[in-house]
Scaffold this active site. Sequence first.
Site, short mmCIF file in Angstrom:
data_model
loop_
_atom_site.label_atom_id
_atom_site.label_comp_id
_atom_site.label_asym_id
_atom_site.label_seq_id
_atom_site.Cartn_x
_atom_site.Cartn_y
_atom_site.Cartn_z
N GLY A 1 8.70 1.17 3.27
CA GLY A 1 7.76 1.95 3.51
C GLY A 1 6.31 1.63 3.02
O GLY A 1 5.13 2.40 2.86
N GLU B 1 -0.09 9.85 8.67
CA GLU B 1 0.78 8.94 9.27
C GLU B 1 0.90 9.02 10.86
O GLU B 1 0.62 10.06 11.24
CB GLU B 1 2.14 9.66 8.66
CG GLU B 1 3.12 8.61 7.98
CD GLU B 1 2.44 7.98 6.95
OE1 GLU B 1 1.92 6.77 6.94
OE2 GLU B 1 2.24 8.37 5.70
N HIS B 2 1.10 8.09 11.22
CA HIS B 2 1.07 7.67 12.44
C HIS B 2 -0.01 8.00 13.32
O HIS B 2 -0.06 8.47 14.58
CB HIS B 2 2.35 8.25 13.31
CG HIS B 2 3.66 7.53 12.98
ND1 HIS B 2 4.20 6.62 13.32
CD2 HIS B 2 4.49 7.61 11.73
CE1 HIS B 2 5.65 6.07 12.92
NE2 HIS B 2 5.36 6.79 11.72
N ASP C 1 -1.97 -1.02 7.52
CA ASP C 1 -1.47 -1.67 6.45
C ASP C 1 -2.03 -2.86 6.27
O ASP C 1 -2.51 -3.28 5.10
CB ASP C 1 0.12 -2.26 6.87
CG ASP C 1 0.63 -0.94 7.12
OD1 ASP C 1 0.32 0.21 7.14
OD2 ASP C 1 1.94 -1.28 7.88
N ARG D 1 0.73 -1.28 -0.10
CA ARG D 1 0.06 0.02 0.10
C ARG D 1 0.93 1.19 0.14
O ARG D 1 1.78 1.28 0.34
CB ARG D 1 -0.99 -0.04 1.38
CG ARG D 1 -0.02 0.10 2.42
CD ARG D 1 -0.13 1.59 3.22
NE ARG D 1 0.71 1.25 4.54
CZ ARG D 1 1.90 1.81 4.40
NH1 ARG D 1 2.44 1.87 3.50
NH2 ARG D 1 2.72 1.72 5.38
#
Length: 469
Positions: free
Chosen positions: A156, A57-58, A203, A51
């Site tokens: 990533g 993010e986070h 994810d 992906r």
Amino acid sequence: MTFVIAEKTIESLGIEEIAQFKGRIEHLQKEFYQHFSKGTGEIMIFRAPGRVNLIGEHTDYNGLPVLPMAINRDILIACRPRPDEVVDLYSLQEIQKAQFSISKEIAPSATGNWDNYVRAAAQALQRYVAGSSPLRSSLLKGFEGIVDGNIPPGSGLSSSSAMVVAVAVALADINQLKIEKKELADLCAKGERYVGTQGGGMDQAISVMGKKGYALKIDFFPLRTEATPLSSDYAFVICNSTVVAEKSGAAQRAYNQRTVECRLGVLLYKKDIREEKKEFYQRLGDIPSQDYGHFLNDLIDQDKYTLEAISRRTKVSMETIKKEYLTFSNGSIFHDYGESYQIRKRCRHVITEGQRVEDSKRVLFNGDFQKFGQLMDESFRSCALDYEISCPSIDRLIQICKSAGALGSRITGAGFGGCIVNLLDKKRVAFFIESVSREYYQNYLKKSREFWQSQILLSSACSGAGRLA
Ligand code: GLA
């Protein structure tokens, strides 16, 4: 065993999509017969995509949303069910194979070994079976197989979660388990903590539930998804910095430290909350938005804290802090080296990033890609300055991509290296690739003229995991 066949729980891809895997499937089948006897029984093929996270993010482990899409890089497994509990899996990328018997508690292999992701999936599904009454005492049947992937590891793009999902989908199908997609995504997310990273659920959720042509806005606790339309006038171009951020080692510690800093932020927030209400506040996402200003400016009254300082401020003992805030779900405890925790910056990133995801969903529904690009840029600044997950090579790559015409550029995934994602007007893609390959890969990394070809990926949004054959 009395498993119930799950109809449509694992979606098959459309015929025209399957055609694009033909060459790879044939290659896997050939490899399969080189390693395993001809025997009887059909060979099944499963796929789980990587992906790219477009923004958010986070935020996942903090209970705030993310906005990823599944990509055209994936893990493929060709396998044949076994009559016993053995998993025997060769990887075309790794020297060692994954070989173990499924049991109630599956022991991990050495830290950093790829087969821990295979074990993680088997363990997660075995626990699921143990919790389901008619199947409680059954052990899952294993398989023999070959796995191949084209997601660059440590970039990533979620190569490890795709491995977990691919194995889980294979085991679920082979054992005819009735598992809803959301449940499978949750199982895989919890299961992956087996390897020691305190990841959120992004994810695994996007790898299981990805939708062709759409990004998914995903919310957590509980898992919810909302398909967000993308436009064929714009492209997402993924560029690998080539700085490898492994999911074990230093990057894992840095990741886990961020999760601890966020948890400690929640502890500081709870200081003045009445005792009986404290339990409600588990994550930053539980804090009401009207309290953000007071939280960031008054309740967090220092830039950096040691654990002792937090204990003094909150009147919570060091022992309780370690037990409730530094202990992870796999039982391991974050080792405190007496360092200071940068709680204000971390919480500011998470809170503003959650808001940017909500804004992004709105602007994407309105087709305003210029504005989405600005939100991506803001997200990167926050990731770099407040969450400190960038590095010099990524900073340079971002500058180059912006100068080459990206409407928005940001690091994607856990950070500390890996890939960046760029939003481009489709008409500018060729010029963009030309400039970035020259400025970053040739001039900055001093690589050959052709090197970029393996490092720049163009992908539209793809379907999630499923059985191909
Ligand atoms: C890793 C984790 C995800 C998420 C991202 C950062 O990819 O596995 O759960 O936390 O980092 O957004």
